[in-house]
Write a protein that holds these residues in place. Structure first.
Motif: not given
Lengths: 171, 187
Positions: A49-54, B32-46
């Motif tokens: 959780l401490k890792i920020e996401t761009p 919900y757009r930001r939450e969707v983006y965050l899930v997508a980012y954490r899945m894809a890592g890019d």
């Protein structure tokens, strides 16, 4: 014990974000005191959780919103009908005014009929105890006519003349 | 709060579907757009991949909005679509290895401690990205999104038992990586 462990795991997110009620926090901490597995799990989660996401800027999110809304006009049929941009509509511009136009035309026709065939100019004239209908006579005014009228009707008539070609004779 | 949010979401959906109210849809997307983006980012890592996934997921969700039966919350339903979009996208891209550009919050800690934690977090993050998709997903939904076991099972389309299994396997691997980092530092 197993179900308690699962319940505590469900509280992990709230505990790490500080959104749990006091009694739940106490429950979690009591469990953590005796469960190494959960301590590790919480430790891993806290580190993640401490890792920020761009994140992209607002412009991206605003454009995204517009793209999604525009796509909805195509992909959600009924809504597309309700929200479609103004297109030329033959009914709207040509046929919708017809009832109003028809009503106005009807009024005009009634008025013209009344004027031309219904004696709109004439009215009821009270003469003594008699009620007579005006008679419109299109004549040239002359003494001959007056004399002939006097001969025919005696004193029981009156003549109205407004200076034009019409003479109104009331009986 | 969650129940209020659920009721409000359903109201916005009805308003859009029955009344053609675009502002209701806009409100829903903004929420919900930001939450969707965050899930997508954490899945894809890019970030770029995540942007594509986010757009696909939201467009797909809106197109299928009439299929949403309101048995679960809209958020859970939307996450499920996002996860499917992410998995399909990653499958289509044959799983690209990506450079993670993340920073770590170091609020009230010393420099050495901060660096150690940063390294630890970085190794965890790399390992998280390398986890099998369903294990990674269970961690993302449980840890980052705070979904319950039941909600995670709904989003992942599997049983609670399967979620537990994926989640504990993932945590075990991450724990091992963290322990290894710590041991390395101790040596």
């Amino acid at each position: 014990m197993k179900s308690t462990h699962d319940e505590i795991t469900d509280l992990l997110h709230g505990y790490l974000h500080g959104t749990l009620a006091e009694e739940k926090v106490a429950l979690v901490e009591a469990h953590l005191a005796g469960c190494d597995e959960c301590v590790w799990e919480f430790s891993v989660a806290a580190t993640l959780l401490k890792i920020e996401t761009p994140e992209p800027d607002d412009r991206y999110f605003n454009t995204l919103t517009n793209v999604v809304i525009n796509s909805a006009k195509v992909t959600v049929p009924n809504t597309a009908k309700a929200t479609a941009p103004n297109r030329f509509n033959l009914w709207k511009y040509l046929f919708r005014p017809i009832p109003v136009t028809a009503a106005a035309s009807l009024c005009l026709v009634i008025y013209l009929i009344a004027v031309n065939f219904g004696g709109f100019h004439s009215g009821q004239v009270q003469y003594g105890n008699k009620t007579a209908k005006n008679i419109m006579v299109d004549v040239s005014v002359s003494d001959d006519i007056m004399n002939s009228l006097e001969e025919e009707y005696g004193d029981d008539f009156s003549v109205g003349y407004d200076g034009g070609d019409d003479v109104a004779v009331a009986l | 709060m969650d129940e209020d949010s659920r009721v409000e979401d359903n109201r916005l959906i009805d308003s859009f579907l029955d009344g053609g109210d675009e502002t209701a849809l806009e409100e829903l997307v903004i929420k919900y757009r930001r939450e969707v983006y965050l899930v997508a980012y954490r899945m894809a890592g890019d970030m770029e991949e995540a942007k594509d996934i986010t757009q696909k997921a939201l467009i797909s969700a809106v197109a299928k909005l009439r299929d949403f039966k309101k048995k679960s919350s809209f958020k859970t339903w939307l996450y499920r679509i996002t996860v499917n979009a992410a998995l399909n996208h990653m499958r289509g891209n044959a799983y690209k290895t990506v450079e993670l550009c993340e920073t770590m919050k170091c609020e009230d800690e010393g420099v050495v401690s901060c660096l150690m934690k940063k390294e630890q977090a970085q190794s965890l993050k790399v390992l998280l990205t390398a986890l099998p998709p369903r294990q990674r997903l269970s961690v993302i939904l449980r840890v980052y999104e705070g979904l319950s076991l039941a909600e995670t099972a709904t989003v992942m389309g599997c049983s609670e038992g399967a979620v537990k299994s994926h989640y504990h396997s993932a945590i075990k691997k991450l724990k091992t990586a963290m322990a290894a980092t710590k041991t390395g530092k101790d040596l």
